[in-house]
Motif scaffolding. Structure first.
Motif, PDB file in Angstrom:
ATOM      1  N   LEU A   1       0.820  -1.211   0.000  1.00 38.08           N
ATOM      2  CA  LEU A   1       0.000   0.000   0.000  1.00 38.08           C
ATOM      3  C   LEU A   1       0.857   1.266   0.000  1.00 38.08           C
ATOM      4  O   LEU A   1       0.393   2.343   0.388  1.00 38.08           O
ATOM      5  N   THR A   2       2.110   1.145  -0.474  1.00 35.57           N
ATOM      6  CA  THR A   2       3.007   2.292  -0.536  1.00 35.57           C
ATOM      7  C   THR A   2       2.427   3.411  -1.397  1.00 35.57           C
ATOM      8  O   THR A   2       2.634   4.600  -1.124  1.00 35.57           O
ATOM      9  N   ILE A   3       1.704   3.051  -2.441  1.00 35.62           N
ATOM     10  CA  ILE A   3       0.961   4.023  -3.246  1.00 35.62           C
ATOM     11  C   ILE A   3      -0.496   3.569  -3.281  1.00 35.62           C
ATOM     12  O   ILE A   3      -0.805   2.426  -2.926  1.00 35.62           O
ATOM     13  N   GLU A   4      -1.378   4.436  -3.698  1.00 38.30           N
ATOM     14  CA  GLU A   4      -2.791   4.088  -3.759  1.00 38.30           C
ATOM     15  C   GLU A   4      -3.005   2.940  -4.741  1.00 38.30           C
ATOM     16  O   GLU A   4      -2.456   2.950  -5.848  1.00 38.30           O
ATOM     17  N   GLN A   5      -3.761   1.931  -4.318  1.00 36.25           N
ATOM     18  CA  GLN A   5      -4.014   0.757  -5.152  1.00 36.25           C
ATOM     19  C   GLN A   5      -5.480   0.732  -5.570  1.00 36.25           C
ATOM     20  O   GLN A   5      -6.369   1.040  -4.775  1.00 36.25           O
ATOM     21  N   ASN A   6      -5.713   0.328  -6.804  1.00 30.29           N
ATOM     22  CA  ASN A   6      -7.079   0.239  -7.316  1.00 30.29           C
ATOM     23  C   ASN A   6      -7.461  -1.225  -7.472  1.00 30.29           C
ATOM     24  O   ASN A   6      -7.483  -1.776  -8.572  1.00 30.29           O
ATOM     25  N   ASN A   7      -7.709  -1.885  -6.349  1.00 37.19           N
ATOM     26  CA  ASN A   7      -8.158  -3.276  -6.396  1.00 37.19           C
ATOM     27  C   ASN A   7      -9.076  -3.551  -5.214  1.00 37.19           C
ATOM     28  O   ASN A   7      -9.187  -2.755  -4.284  1.00 37.19           O
ATOM     29  N   LYS A   8      -9.742  -4.691  -5.270  1.00 38.23           N
ATOM     30  CA  LYS A   8     -10.753  -5.016  -4.267  1.00 38.23           C
ATOM     31  C   LYS A   8     -10.177  -5.078  -2.860  1.00 38.23           C
ATOM     32  O   LYS A   8     -10.783  -4.580  -1.902  1.00 38.23           O
ATOM     33  N   GLN A   9      -9.004  -5.702  -2.711  1.00 40.43           N
ATOM     34  CA  GLN A   9      -8.412  -5.852  -1.387  1.00 40.43           C
ATOM     35  C   GLN A   9      -8.082  -4.497  -0.770  1.00 40.43           C
ATOM     36  O   GLN A   9      -8.395  -4.230   0.403  1.00 40.43           O
ATOM     37  N   ALA A  10      -7.456  -3.630  -1.543  1.00 35.28           N
ATOM     38  CA  ALA A  10      -7.101  -2.314  -1.024  1.00 35.28           C
ATOM     39  C   ALA A  10      -8.342  -1.483  -0.748  1.00 35.28           C
ATOM     40  O   ALA A  10      -8.390  -0.713   0.225  1.00 35.28           O
ATOM     41  N   GLU A  11      -9.362  -1.643  -1.589  1.00 34.70           N
ATOM     42  CA  GLU A  11     -10.568  -0.829  -1.461  1.00 34.70           C
ATOM     43  C   GLU A  11     -11.218  -1.002  -0.091  1.00 34.70           C
ATOM     44  O   GLU A  11     -11.511  -0.017   0.605  1.00 34.70           O
ATOM     45  N   TRP A  12     -11.460  -2.251   0.312  1.00 34.47           N
ATOM     46  CA  TRP A  12     -12.160  -2.420   1.598  1.00 34.47           C
ATOM     47  C   TRP A  12     -11.227  -2.294   2.793  1.00 34.47           C
ATOM     48  O   TRP A  12     -11.633  -1.845   3.866  1.00 34.47           O
ATOM     49  N   ARG A  13      -9.949  -2.659   2.619  1.00 33.35           N
ATOM     50  CA  ARG A  13      -9.024  -2.587   3.749  1.00 33.35           C
ATOM     51  C   ARG A  13      -8.644  -1.148   4.117  1.00 33.35           C
ATOM     52  O   ARG A  13      -8.098  -0.916   5.194  1.00 33.35           O
ATOM     53  N   THR A  14      -8.902  -0.206   3.245  1.00 33.25           N
ATOM     54  CA  THR A  14      -8.624   1.204   3.557  1.00 33.25           C
ATOM     55  C   THR A  14      -9.905   2.018   3.734  1.00 33.25           C
ATOM     56  O   THR A  14      -9.859   3.239   3.808  1.00 33.25           O
TER      57      THR A  14
ATOM     58  N   LEU B   1       6.205  -2.549  19.039  1.00 29.31           N
ATOM     59  CA  LEU B   1       5.533  -3.152  17.888  1.00 29.31           C
ATOM     60  C   LEU B   1       5.537  -2.151  16.741  1.00 29.31           C
ATOM     61  O   LEU B   1       5.195  -0.980  16.937  1.00 29.31           O
ATOM     62  N   TRP B   2       5.939  -2.612  15.567  1.00 32.88           N
ATOM     63  CA  TRP B   2       5.890  -1.788  14.360  1.00 32.88           C
ATOM     64  C   TRP B   2       5.079  -2.537  13.316  1.00 32.88           C
ATOM     65  O   TRP B   2       5.338  -3.710  13.032  1.00 32.88           O
ATOM     66  N   CYS B   3       4.088  -1.856  12.773  1.00 30.25           N
ATOM     67  CA  CYS B   3       3.345  -2.410  11.642  1.00 30.25           C
ATOM     68  C   CYS B   3       3.311  -1.353  10.544  1.00 30.25           C
ATOM     69  O   CYS B   3       3.139  -0.161  10.820  1.00 30.25           O
ATOM     70  N   SER B   4       3.520  -1.792   9.323  1.00 32.01           N
ATOM     71  CA  SER B   4       3.550  -0.840   8.214  1.00 32.01           C
ATOM     72  C   SER B   4       3.158  -1.532   6.924  1.00 32.01           C
ATOM     73  O   SER B   4       3.535  -2.685   6.683  1.00 32.01           O
ATOM     74  N   GLN B   5       2.403  -0.828   6.099  1.00 33.86           N
ATOM     75  CA  GLN B   5       2.079  -1.320   4.760  1.00 33.86           C
ATOM     76  C   GLN B   5       2.636  -0.386   3.688  1.00 33.86           C
ATOM     77  O   GLN B   5       2.241  -0.443   2.541  1.00 33.86           O
ATOM     78  N   VAL B   6       3.607   0.451   4.131  1.00 34.00           N
ATOM     79  CA  VAL B   6       4.254   1.395   3.209  1.00 34.00           C
ATOM     80  C   VAL B   6       5.771   1.309   3.358  1.00 34.00           C
ATOM     81  O   VAL B   6       6.466   2.323   3.323  1.00 34.00           O
ATOM     82  N   ALA B   7       6.296   0.091   3.493  1.00 29.99           N
ATOM     83  CA  ALA B   7       7.728  -0.108   3.703  1.00 29.99           C
ATOM     84  C   ALA B   7       8.312  -0.877   2.515  1.00 29.99           C
ATOM     85  O   ALA B   7       8.354  -2.112   2.522  1.00 29.99           O
ATOM     86  N   PRO B   8       8.729  -0.169   1.453  1.00 27.69           N
ATOM     87  CA  PRO B   8       9.229  -0.831   0.251  1.00 27.69           C
ATOM     88  C   PRO B   8      10.326  -1.849   0.553  1.00 27.69           C
ATOM     89  O   PRO B   8      11.230  -1.602   1.350  1.00 27.69           O
ATOM     90  N   GLY B   9      10.212  -2.997  -0.100  1.00 27.81           N
ATOM     91  CA  GLY B   9      11.168  -4.081   0.104  1.00 27.81           C
ATOM     92  C   GLY B   9      10.689  -5.135   1.080  1.00 27.81           C
ATOM     93  O   GLY B   9      11.354  -6.149   1.279  1.00 27.81           O
ATOM     94  N   ASN B  10       9.534  -4.903   1.682  1.00 23.55           N
ATOM     95  CA  ASN B  10       8.960  -5.874   2.617  1.00 23.55           C
ATOM     96  C   ASN B  10       7.661  -6.431   2.046  1.00 23.55           C
ATOM     97  O   ASN B  10       6.765  -5.675   1.667  1.00 23.55           O
ATOM     98  N   GLU B  11       7.588  -7.746   1.996  1.00 22.37           N
ATOM     99  CA  GLU B  11       6.381  -8.399   1.494  1.00 22.37           C
ATOM    100  C   GLU B  11       5.471  -8.783   2.669  1.00 22.37           C
ATOM    101  O   GLU B  11       4.462  -8.143   2.920  1.00 22.37           O
ATOM    102  N   ASN B  12       5.864  -9.804   3.417  1.00 26.83           N
ATOM    103  CA  ASN B  12       5.139 -10.179   4.641  1.00 26.83           C
ATOM    104  C   ASN B  12       6.173 -10.498   5.713  1.00 26.83           C
ATOM    105  O   ASN B  12       6.300 -11.640   6.170  1.00 26.83           O
TER     106      ASN B  12
END
Length: 386
Positions: free
Chosen positions: A179-192, A256-267
């Motif tokens: 989610l580093t940039i805005e995503q146009n898909n179903k998963q991103a839509e409801w999760r944000t 605890l650190w959580c991030s969905q905008v950390a390039p280079g990290n998948e899971n």
């Protein structure tokens, strides 16, 4: 529904229904695969989409009979509870805001619930769901799937056996980059979308996984926290990054650190736990290895299925060491364990289980709520709601 406790109920697969998880849904397919790995379930019914046409199309694609494919979870709960061969358990794999109303419908009809995390989208709903589960004859399971990984269960056992001594420091992180940039898909839509995911973005989606993992391994829940949450992507209404300090009643401290905008990290979920006798470390992206370091001694590697793995963890692994197991198998362990508990319940027995329950789910939603409150107060320390 089959008569509880009969021999046939103990040997045949558990009749499973599903709410959500229709066409193009990611997590529904994961749950279906996990339920099939050990042959413990048979998917026979579903309310797979909030759109009737899509629900029917999805049911056909999965080979469900048309009269067992429903336009709503309410219709499904009512009819399946009346059928002689109705479902015995239901998997709820919808966006977060549907978890409470869907689970409530099945619980009040005595149908066991296997629900994806987080428990609900609001703390008020989480508390109501706890009451619904407590008043039901059915069981409730929450799929924090990382608790099903063999080396996570091994880490829990090491803590419980005292190998680390008194726990002092807990560090856990879960960075992603999708989610580093805005995503146009179903998963991103409801999760944000706060109306569907809740007030917590990354805190609710992956932060709860990290918080639950720390609690599962150490056996401790935080009593207070200070959180600094950010929404880095312009216009995003929920957090996409969070830094959280944790205080435990035992005196232990956590980060605890959580991030969905950390390039280079998948899971890149990982945890480190340190006590006065030693420390351990586990990485989700390399899940078959657990690192244990007794104080003053060289670091040790415990491998899944290898030397040093506890006998009690053995049933959580299926194949010889060196052949990777991970995400799907971890999920399958939760389904397998839930099936064992359901069958024991049908016999009138209580079987201890490592699968997270409704109280664990409530703890996760309390964590999200406290993070949002703290961050809104300039990262002030707040107590987790009791």
């Amino acid at each position: 529904m089959a008569i509880e406790g009969t021999d046939s109920a103990q040997t045949r697969p558990i009749r499973l229904g599903m709410v959500g998880g229709g066409k193009d849904a990611f997590i529904g397919a994961v749950h279906r695969i996990a339920s099939r790995i050990d042959g413990a379930y048979d998917l026979v019914a579903g309310a797979l989409s909030s759109t009737p046409e899509k629900a029917l199309e999805s049911g056909r694609a999965l080979g469900l009979k048309e009269d067992r494919t429903y336009a709503s979870f309410a219709d499904m709960a009512k009819r399946e509870a009346r059928l002689k061969d109705g479902i015995e358990a239901v998997a709820i794999v919808t966006p977060n805001h549907v978890h409470y109303p869907a689970a409530r419908e099945f619980l009040k009809r005595g149908i066991h619930v296997i629900c994806d995390k987080p428990l609900t989208s609001t703390l008020a709903d989480a508390k109501k769901l706890v009451k619904a589960a407590e008043s039901s004859s059915a069981l409730f399971f929450l799929t924090h799937n990382y608790t099903g990984y063999p080396m996570v269960r091994q880490a829990r056992e090491l803590v419980q056996s005292g190998d680390l001594g008194t726990i002092r420091v807990i560090q856990v992180e879960y960075p992603q980059d999708w989610l580093t940039i805005e995503q146009n898909n179903k998963q991103a839509e409801w999760r944000t979308d706060p109306a569907r995911t809740g007030l917590g973005g990354s805190t609710g989606d992956i932060g709860t996984h990290a918080y639950n993992l720390a609690s599962f391994i150490t056996g401790q829940l935080a009593e207070s926290l200070a959180a600094d949450l950010q929404s880095f992507v312009p216009g995003r209404q929920v957090d996409d990054n969070g830094h959280v300090m944790l205080r435990y009643a035992s005196g232990a401290r956590g980060m605890l650190w959580c991030s969905q905008v950390a390039p280079g990290n998948e899971n890149n979920l990982k945890i480190r736990v340190y006590g006065d006798k030693g420390g351990l470390e586990w990485h989700q992206e390399n899940p078959n290895y657990l690192y244990l370091t007794p104080f003053g001694e060289p670091k040790r590697i415990i491998t899944r299925g290898g030397a040093g793995m506890s006998e009690s963890v053995g049933p959580s692994t299926r194949i010889p060491p060196g052949h990777p197991e991970g995400y799907l198998e971890g999920f399958a362990n939760l389904y397998k364990d839930a099936a064992d508990v359901i069958r024991a319940h049908q016999r009138g027995e209580n079987l201890p289980s490592l699968v997270p329950n409704v109280e664990d789910g409530l703890a996760g939603v309390r964590f999200i709520d406290a993070c949002v409150k703290s961050s809104s107060r300039n990262a002030a320390w707040v107590k987790l709601d009791g």
